[in-house]
Design a protein around this motif. Sequence first.
Motif, PDB file in Angstrom:
ATOM      1  N   GLY A   1       1.062  -1.170  -0.020  1.00  0.00           N
ATOM      2  CA  GLY A   1       0.077   0.145  -0.199  1.00  0.00           C
ATOM      3  C   GLY A   1       0.824   0.771  -0.073  1.00  0.00           C
ATOM      4  O   GLY A   1       0.483   2.025  -1.182  1.00  0.00           O
ATOM      5  N   ALA A   2       2.283   1.108   0.820  1.00  0.00           N
ATOM      6  CA  ALA A   2       2.794   2.669   0.786  1.00  0.00           C
ATOM      7  C   ALA A   2       3.657   2.627  -0.776  1.00  0.00           C
ATOM      8  O   ALA A   2       3.781   4.131  -0.785  1.00  0.00           O
ATOM      9  CB  ALA A   2       3.602   2.176   2.010  1.00  0.00           C
ATOM     10  N   ARG A   3       3.752   1.411  -1.204  1.00  0.00           N
ATOM     11  CA  ARG A   3       4.321   1.701  -2.663  1.00  0.00           C
ATOM     12  C   ARG A   3       3.970   2.519  -4.130  1.00  0.00           C
ATOM     13  O   ARG A   3       4.172   3.019  -4.514  1.00  0.00           O
ATOM     14  CB  ARG A   3       4.931   0.847  -2.959  1.00  0.00           C
ATOM     15  N   ARG A   4       2.312   2.357  -3.507  1.00  0.00           N
ATOM     16  CA  ARG A   4       1.722   2.677  -3.975  1.00  0.00           C
ATOM     17  C   ARG A   4       0.834   4.246  -3.849  1.00  0.00           C
ATOM     18  O   ARG A   4       1.039   5.496  -4.770  1.00  0.00           O
ATOM     19  CB  ARG A   4       0.116   2.246  -4.021  1.00  0.00           C
ATOM     20  N   VAL A   5       1.545   5.204  -2.624  1.00  0.00           N
ATOM     21  CA  VAL A   5       0.885   6.596  -2.097  1.00  0.00           C
ATOM     22  C   VAL A   5       2.775   7.106  -1.946  1.00  0.00           C
ATOM     23  O   VAL A   5       2.734   7.945  -1.377  1.00  0.00           O
ATOM     24  CB  VAL A   5      -0.364   6.791  -0.648  1.00  0.00           C
ATOM     25  N   CYS A   6       4.008   6.497  -1.692  1.00  0.00           N
ATOM     26  CA  CYS A   6       4.769   6.842  -1.346  1.00  0.00           C
ATOM     27  C   CYS A   6       5.402   7.344  -2.763  1.00  0.00           C
ATOM     28  O   CYS A   6       5.471   7.764  -4.040  1.00  0.00           O
ATOM     29  CB  CYS A   6       5.939   6.346  -1.584  1.00  0.00           C
ATOM     30  N   TYR A   7       5.337   9.388  -3.220  1.00  0.00           N
ATOM     31  CA  TYR A   7       5.808   9.522  -3.359  1.00  0.00           C
ATOM     32  C   TYR A   7       7.120   9.726  -3.964  1.00  0.00           C
ATOM     33  O   TYR A   7       7.364  10.108  -5.201  1.00  0.00           O
ATOM     34  CB  TYR A   7       5.200  11.495  -3.708  1.00  0.00           C
ATOM     35  N   VAL A   8       8.067   9.764  -3.294  1.00  0.00           N
ATOM     36  CA  VAL A   8       9.436   9.430  -3.300  1.00  0.00           C
ATOM     37  C   VAL A   8       9.825   8.557  -4.095  1.00  0.00           C
ATOM     38  O   VAL A   8      10.396   8.161  -4.925  1.00  0.00           O
ATOM     39  CB  VAL A   8      10.563  10.604  -2.303  1.00  0.00           C
TER      40      VAL A   8
END
Length: 134
Positions: free
Chosen positions: A110-117
């Motif tokens: 889930g974090a991979r989908r929303v982490c801009y950096v």
Amino acid sequence: MGVPERSVSARWTGGLRAEVDAGGFTVVADEPESAGGTATGPQPTELLLAALASCFTLAIAYTARKREVALDKLEVEATGRYEGLRFAGFTVLVRAAEPRGAELDRLIEGARRVCYVSNTLAGAPDLEVVAESR
């Protein structure tokens, strides 16, 4: 979706040191004394790694909150592998006391989908450098 652009500015303060205005906060970037700096702040490459680690940490926290998953002792470490004058790759290591196993893996996805950096680094964005005389 959100703000179409975001900017920070850096001002050279002598030697190999700069002060960066980032959202009203001052961040110092410097080189170690062995490279001719004064070692009064992290190196720019460390700031890049800090951006990756902090963004991924917040993305996991966001995802956990959204899914109502309890977090305990979350830590994220970002490592860059040098190849000449650039990073050839990055590793993001996620540690948490809770959740574990498959539940942590789902948060990471889930974090991979929303982490801009991390999304920016994975996509090899265009880089334009423009000169402007004062």
